[in-house]
Design a protein around this motif. Structure first.
Motif, PDB file in Angstrom:
ATOM      1  N   UNK A  41       0.343  -1.308   0.253  1.00 18.38           N
ATOM      2  CA  UNK A  41      -0.015   0.036  -0.313  1.00 18.38           C
ATOM      3  C   UNK A  41       0.821   1.279   0.585  1.00 18.38           C
ATOM      4  N   UNK A  42       2.388   0.941   0.961  1.00 18.29           N
ATOM      5  CA  UNK A  42       3.034   2.027   1.014  1.00 18.29           C
ATOM      6  C   UNK A  42       3.650   2.977  -0.528  1.00 18.29           C
ATOM      7  N   UNK A  43       3.755   1.815  -1.089  1.00 18.30           N
ATOM      8  CA  UNK A  43       4.366   1.893  -2.608  1.00 18.30           C
ATOM      9  C   UNK A  43       3.348   2.228  -3.629  1.00 18.30           C
ATOM     10  N   UNK A  46       2.969   5.954  -3.480  1.00 16.11           N
ATOM     11  CA  UNK A  46       4.331   6.717  -3.429  1.00 16.11           C
ATOM     12  C   UNK A  46       4.037   6.487  -5.316  1.00 16.11           C
ATOM     13  N   UNK A  47       4.054   5.884  -5.941  1.00 20.16           N
ATOM     14  CA  UNK A  47       3.516   5.808  -7.230  1.00 20.16           C
ATOM     15  C   UNK A  47       2.295   6.383  -7.861  1.00 20.16           C
ATOM     16  N   UNK A  48       1.652   6.549  -7.034  1.00 20.95           N
ATOM     17  CA  UNK A  48       0.280   7.230  -7.691  1.00 20.95           C
ATOM     18  C   UNK A  48       0.156   8.584  -7.489  1.00 20.95           C
ATOM     19  N   UNK A  79      -9.188   2.271   0.065  1.00 21.05           N
ATOM     20  CA  UNK A  79     -10.287   3.261  -0.871  1.00 21.05           C
ATOM     21  C   UNK A  79     -10.110   4.241  -0.145  1.00 21.05           C
ATOM     22  N   UNK A  80      -9.392   4.650   1.114  1.00 24.00           N
ATOM     23  CA  UNK A  80      -9.421   6.115   1.466  1.00 24.00           C
ATOM     24  C   UNK A  80      -8.771   6.847  -0.072  1.00 24.00           C
ATOM     25  N   UNK A  81      -7.287   6.095   0.230  1.00 24.09           N
ATOM     26  CA  UNK A  81      -6.353   6.548  -0.881  1.00 24.09           C
ATOM     27  C   UNK A  81      -7.264   7.359  -2.077  1.00 24.09           C
ATOM     28  N   UNK A  82      -8.055   5.964  -2.940  1.00 23.13           N
ATOM     29  CA  UNK A  82      -8.812   5.993  -4.069  1.00 23.13           C
ATOM     30  C   UNK A  82      -9.852   7.314  -4.025  1.00 23.13           C
ATOM     31  N   UNK A  83     -10.525   7.967  -2.894  1.00 22.34           N
ATOM     32  CA  UNK A  83     -10.904   9.505  -2.410  1.00 22.34           C
ATOM     33  C   UNK A  83     -10.097  10.519  -2.168  1.00 22.34           C
ATOM     34  N   UNK A  84      -8.852  10.073  -1.318  1.00 25.48           N
ATOM     35  CA  UNK A  84      -8.116  11.255  -1.139  1.00 25.48           C
ATOM     36  C   UNK A  84      -7.124  11.875  -2.179  1.00 25.48           C
TER      37      UNK A  84
END
Ligand SMILES: Cc1ncc(COP(=O)(O)O)c(C=O)c1O
Length: 282
Positions: A41-43, A46-48, A79-84
């Motif tokens: 998830x961390x990587x 970074x990539x996104x 899911x949270x990252x996708x929203x944020x």
């Protein structure tokens, strides 16, 4: 979802078919490591942030080839990252029906975020049906319906009718798959432990393949080529890499009848023994 030249972030390793489809569509692929517990998830974050991809393609429930399943906590984080960060995740859940261990996790899409989920009748029932499904927001569904219609002029009606009938027996089909794949997985693990103790298999939570790290210094590509000539088909790691990497990994497919699996393992062991004997001068 994608224009030629756009970036797509995918797991490394990923299903070969997806790599090929995305490349054909002109995507630039960026791989993010995927291990025993699915995508790192961390990587991914970074990539996104760095590449601002058109979308991220994940296999949350049974990665092909590793057999890993993304844990609940990581699903929530993705899911949270996708929203944020405002990106879409395409969750290829075609292999969810061949989960072997544990209960079916809550779908990634149930955790929120901008998620397009794709599934298939291929793994639970039969690959010959060529029927799949997609769950997304209304406007994405509408757009993709038009694209699909223009590409294939419609899915076979008999195949859809057969699938509709089979859906009523999905639990039965899953239980049968679980039993057969669990037994095949045990056979491969037992054989590797007894005959090839230097090989380091990842125990897959599901699916029909084992992802195995070869002893240091060995090329999976070279070994797979020799194994093929000895009559056993295994796939080398770079097949599943968008960077032509992972040559220390081998995929052993075991979703085959038991006699075929047994014969294949015998050939695999003898091919390795012959090669490693040569390499060590034995
Ligand atoms: C992860 C994954 N996605 C999609 C597919 C393709 O499924 P279908 O037979 O529905 O085209 C496969 C088939 O092996 C797969 O492993």
């Amino acid at each position: 979802l994608l224009r030629p030249g756009d970036t797509v972030v995918i797991e490394e390793p990923s299903f070969r078919g997806a790599i090929e489809i995305l490349r054909t569509a002109g995507a630039q692929l960026v791989g993010v490591p995927s291990g025993d517990h699915g995508v790192a998830v961390d990587a991914l974050e970074v990539a996104v942030r760095r590449h601002r991809p058109a979308f991220v393609l994940l296999q949350s429930t049974v990665n092909n080839p590793t057999g890993a399943v993304l844990p609940n906590q990581a699903r929530t984080a993705v899911a949270r990252m996708s929203t944020d960060l405002g990106f879409t995740v395409v969750d290829d859940a075609a292999t969810a029906d061949v989960l072997v261990d544990g209960p079916m996790p809550r779908p990634l899409a149930a955790h929120g975020g901008r998620i397009v989920t794709i599934g298939s009748a291929s793994k639970g029932f039969w690959g010959g049906l060529r029927v799949g499904w997609l769950r997304a927001d209304r406007s994405t569904v509408d757009r993709l319906t038009v694209v699909k219609g223009a590409e294939d002029l419609g899915t076979s009606i008999p195949a859809q009718l057969v699938t509709a009938r089979l859906l009523g027996r999905a639990d039965e089909a899953r239980a049968a798959r679980r039993a057969a794949l669990g037994a095949a997985r045990a056979t491969v693990l037992d054989t590797l432990a007894a005959e090839l103790p230097d090989w380091r298999p990842r125990v897959p939570a599901g699916g029909g393949s084992m992802w195995v790290e070869l002893p240091e210094g060995w090329s999976a590509t070279a070994f797979a080529e020799r194994a093929g000539r000895a009559g056993v088909d295994v796939l080398a790691g770079p097949t599943f890499s968008c960077h032509d990497a992972l040559d220390e990994w081998l995929r052993i497919g075991y979703a085959v009848p038991f006699e075929v699996l047994h014969a294949g393992l015998v050939r695999l062991v003898s091919c390795w023994n012959a090669l490693s004997g040569q390499a060590t001068g034995a």
